[in-house]
Design a protein around this motif. Structure first.
Motif, short mmCIF file in Angstrom:
data_model
loop_
_atom_site.label_atom_id
_atom_site.label_comp_id
_atom_site.label_asym_id
_atom_site.label_seq_id
_atom_site.Cartn_x
_atom_site.Cartn_y
_atom_site.Cartn_z
N PHE A 101 -12.02 0.08 -9.04
CA PHE A 101 -11.77 0.53 -7.60
C PHE A 101 -12.16 0.57 -5.86
CE2 PHE A 101 -11.28 4.75 -5.24
CZ PHE A 101 -9.74 4.68 -4.76
N GLY A 102 -13.72 0.50 -6.53
CA GLY A 102 -14.20 0.57 -5.25
C GLY A 102 -14.24 -1.10 -4.29
N GLU A 103 -13.13 -2.06 -5.75
CA GLU A 103 -13.46 -4.03 -5.62
C GLU A 103 -12.37 -3.84 -3.41
OE1 GLU A 103 -12.64 -5.62 -8.43
OE2 GLU A 103 -14.68 -5.50 -9.09
N ALA A 104 -12.17 -3.31 -3.98
CA ALA A 104 -10.64 -3.04 -2.53
C ALA A 104 -11.34 -3.04 -1.06
CB ALA A 104 -9.70 -1.94 -2.29
N SER A 105 -10.61 -3.51 0.11
CA SER A 105 -11.52 -3.52 1.21
C SER A 105 -10.28 -3.29 2.06
CB SER A 105 -12.22 -4.52 1.48
OG SER A 105 -11.20 -5.55 1.77
N LYS A 106 -10.70 -2.66 3.92
CA LYS A 106 -9.96 -2.60 4.45
C LYS A 106 -8.57 -3.22 4.86
CE LYS A 106 -12.64 1.76 7.08
NZ LYS A 106 -11.33 2.25 6.28
N ARG A 107 -9.06 -4.69 4.56
CA ARG A 107 -8.32 -5.70 4.99
C ARG A 107 -6.82 -5.64 4.10
NH1 ARG A 107 -9.29 -9.66 1.65
NH2 ARG A 107 -11.25 -9.63 -0.31
N HIS A 108 -7.31 -4.62 2.56
CA HIS A 108 -6.29 -5.37 1.85
C HIS A 108 -4.85 -4.06 2.36
CE1 HIS A 108 -9.33 -6.40 -0.59
NE2 HIS A 108 -8.34 -7.20 -1.09
N SER A 109 -5.48 -3.07 3.50
CA SER A 109 -4.64 -1.74 3.72
C SER A 109 -3.44 -2.05 4.22
CB SER A 109 -5.32 -0.86 4.52
OG SER A 109 -6.81 -0.96 4.60
N ASP A 110 -3.12 -3.42 4.96
CA ASP A 110 -1.55 -3.52 5.23
C ASP A 110 -1.17 -4.12 4.21
OD1 ASP A 110 -2.46 -2.48 7.73
OD2 ASP A 110 -2.57 -4.82 8.47
N ALA A 111 -1.45 -4.61 3.31
CA ALA A 111 -0.51 -4.95 2.12
C ALA A 111 -0.26 -3.54 1.05
CB ALA A 111 -0.70 -6.06 1.40
N VAL A 112 -1.21 -3.49 0.88
CA VAL A 112 -0.81 -2.04 0.33
C VAL A 112 -0.27 -0.93 0.32
CG1 VAL A 112 -2.51 -0.22 -0.95
CG2 VAL A 112 -3.46 -2.20 -1.14
N ASN A 113 -0.41 -0.25 1.91
CA ASN A 113 0.59 0.15 2.68
C ASN A 113 2.07 0.03 2.35
OD1 ASN A 113 -1.24 1.78 3.35
ND2 ASN A 113 -1.74 1.55 5.25
N ALA A 114 1.76 -1.59 2.75
CA ALA A 114 3.77 -2.20 2.83
C ALA A 114 4.45 -1.32 1.00
CB ALA A 114 4.05 -2.99 3.02
N LYS A 115 3.56 -1.79 -0.41
CA LYS A 115 3.45 -1.45 -1.48
C LYS A 115 4.00 -0.58 -1.62
CE LYS A 115 4.86 -4.59 -4.86
NZ LYS A 115 6.00 -5.58 -4.72
N ILE A 116 2.63 0.06 -1.60
CA ILE A 116 3.20 1.69 -2.28
C ILE A 116 3.78 2.81 -0.98
CG2 ILE A 116 1.55 1.60 -3.68
CD1 ILE A 116 -0.14 3.13 -2.40
N GLY A 117 4.03 1.71 -0.07
CA GLY A 117 4.17 3.14 1.03
C GLY A 117 5.79 3.89 0.75
N PRO A 118 6.87 3.77 0.76
CA PRO A 118 7.88 3.34 0.08
C PRO A 118 7.45 4.81 -1.20
CG PRO A 118 8.19 1.41 0.21
CD PRO A 118 6.87 1.91 0.52
N TYR A 119 6.58 5.05 -2.25
CA TYR A 119 6.91 5.99 -2.53
C TYR A 119 5.83 7.21 -2.44
CZ TYR A 119 7.70 1.90 -4.97
OH TYR A 119 8.59 1.21 -6.03
N ARG A 120 5.49 7.28 -1.24
CA ARG A 120 4.72 8.28 -0.79
C ARG A 120 4.89 9.95 -0.74
NH1 ARG A 120 1.26 4.90 2.32
NH2 ARG A 120 -0.23 4.25 1.51
N LEU A 121 6.48 9.41 -0.53
CA LEU A 121 7.32 11.39 0.21
C LEU A 121 7.70 12.01 -1.01
CD1 LEU A 121 9.31 10.30 3.39
CD2 LEU A 121 7.35 12.22 3.37
N GLU A 122 8.22 10.70 -1.92
CA GLU A 122 8.20 11.21 -3.43
C GLU A 122 7.44 11.74 -4.15
OE1 GLU A 122 11.82 8.04 -3.97
OE2 GLU A 122 10.18 7.51 -5.05
N THR A 123 5.98 11.25 -4.33
CA THR A 123 5.04 10.89 -4.97
C THR A 123 3.90 12.27 -5.24
OG1 THR A 123 5.38 8.35 -5.32
CG2 THR A 123 3.72 9.85 -6.79
N VAL A 124 3.93 12.92 -6.10
CA VAL A 124 2.99 14.46 -5.88
C VAL A 124 1.91 13.80 -7.20
CG1 VAL A 124 2.31 17.09 -6.64
CG2 VAL A 124 4.41 16.19 -4.90
N ILE A 125 0.03 13.53 -6.66
CA ILE A 125 -0.56 13.51 -7.55
C ILE A 125 -1.11 15.12 -7.84
CG2 ILE A 125 -0.49 11.25 -8.05
CD1 ILE A 125 -3.40 11.53 -6.24
#
Length: 383
Positions: free
Chosen positions: A225-249
């Motif tokens: 989990f900790g191997e990710a870094s801020k340089r991955h943020s944009d790509a991760v946000n683009a991938k999982i962003g569409p699910y944020r409004l419909e996902t509750v954890i």
């Protein structure tokens, strides 16, 4: 008799028992009761008449009509002889000037009602996390078709000697949150299934294998989990962003079955961006997801995830350069996955490779031999 009080002046009026003080769809006004008791009704004198509440001395009714400037949707009826006056938008200033103590009491009661409503809503929100999660689970496009929203896994947060709750920080957004960690040194192994799944006493590590940030939803296995870094943020946000409004954890000890599944499916999206040899990571995630469905007794989705794991491991075996140990593990897994899907000829090919490999670990050889014997029995019964 219904009130005919002036909208421009505050005038005290008398209402005998049984008379209508304010009816539905009448003048936008609040009624302040000085003496007696009145009753609030919906659909007054209709077949579906409903008594809402009583209003006593020093209290008020129909305040929403005044402050929200809308017509009444209730009827106020005198339950005794009542003395009352009406407050409209035209005489509101006079009300605060002429009756400051009553005005303060009315304002105080309104705020108390708001506070009680807010407290009740907060309590409801705390008591209903699973119900909300299940509703989201049924609607979320994160899951494949066929995924149900009513799964229940035997989560066991109270095993404090094995599971600890620690603060962690998301490597992408920096948010700190509580998550569970398995103390591997405390695990007590019971046995291993035929498919090499290890079983432990009191807890299933599989349910705590994924960490999900409740803020940005970045997910990954606890080991990386900790191997990710801020340089991955944009790509991760683009991938999982569409699910944020419909996902509750749910975080911490509120973690539920829905959160477990969400974590794995989000990890499938994040792994290709963050993990090295992500194809191997994805294959392992699908294998674990198949076991989650198996534990939830959803055989159809278990087979679906098993097929995904098989396709992923086949890709790894055919296209990636992996170590000899990894090759032996993958061959054994392919033999098991083909076996689970009923494709026995393909299963035997990989199991024979393990059996005939002089460098394969003894444990894998035994596993392959046992499974080959099972397949022989199945074939014999079929013939």
């Amino acid at each position: 008799m219904e009130s005919n009080v002036s909208a421009s002046a505050i005038t005290t009026q008398q209402f005998p028992f049984g008379s209508v003080i304010v009816s539905e769809n009448s003048l936008k006004q609040m009624i302040v009761v000085l003496q007696g008791n009145a009753g609030v009704y919906k659909n007054y004198k209709m077949t579906n008449e409903t008594f809402v509440k009583s209003v006593g001395q020093g209290s008020f009714a129909c305040e929403q009509s005044l402050f929200l400037n809308k017509e009444h949707d209730e009827t106020l009826v005198a339950l005794t002889d009542v003395t009352a006056f009406s407050v409209t938008r035209n005489n509101l200033k006079e009300f605060y000037t002429k009756y400051p103590e009553v005005a303060f009491s009315v304002t105080e009661q309104i705020y108390k009602r708001l506070a009680e409503t807010s407290a009740a809503l907060e309590k409801y929100e705390r008591l209903q996390p699973k119900e909300k999660s299940e509703q989201k689970a049924q609607k979320s496009s994160l899951f494949p078709e066929g995924h149900a929203g009513n799964y229940t896994l035997p989560l066991n947060h109270n095993q404090s000697t094995i599971i600890c709750l620690n603060k962690t920080a998301c490597p992408l957004c920096g948010r700190k949150f509580e998550t569970h960690y398995i103390l591997s040194s405390k695990l007590r192994r019971l046995n291993a299934d035929d498919d090499m799944r290890v079983r432990y006493k009191d807890v299933e590590p599989l349910y705590y294998n994924i960490i999900t940030c409740p803020n940005c939803l970045y997910s990954g296995e606890t080991t990386n989990f900790g191997e990710a870094s801020k340089r991955h943020s944009d790509a991760v946000n683009a991938k999982i962003g569409p699910y944020r409004l419909e996902t509750v954890i749910q975080s911490g000890n509120d973690r539920d079955t829905h959160t477990v599944f969400v974590g794995y499916y989000l990890a499938l999206l994040c792994a290709p961006i963050v993990a090295e040899n992500h194809e191997l990571t994805v294959a392992g995630l699908w294998l674990k997801i198949s076991r989650l469905y198996e534990d939830c007794k959803d055989s159809k989705m278990c087979l679906y995830a098993t097929r995904q794991a098989l396709d992923s491991y086949n890709y790894v075996y055919s296209n990636l350069r992996i170590t000899d140990n990894q090759t032996q593990q993958v061959r054994c897994l392919l033999g098991e996955l083909y076996y689970k899907l009923g494709e026995y000829d393909a299963s035997r090919q990989f199991l024979f490779m393990i059996k005939s490999d002089k460098d394969a670990p003894a444990s894998l050889k035994r596993q392959a031999e046992n499974r080959l014997e099972t397949i022989r029995e199945i074939k014999k019964a079929e013939s």
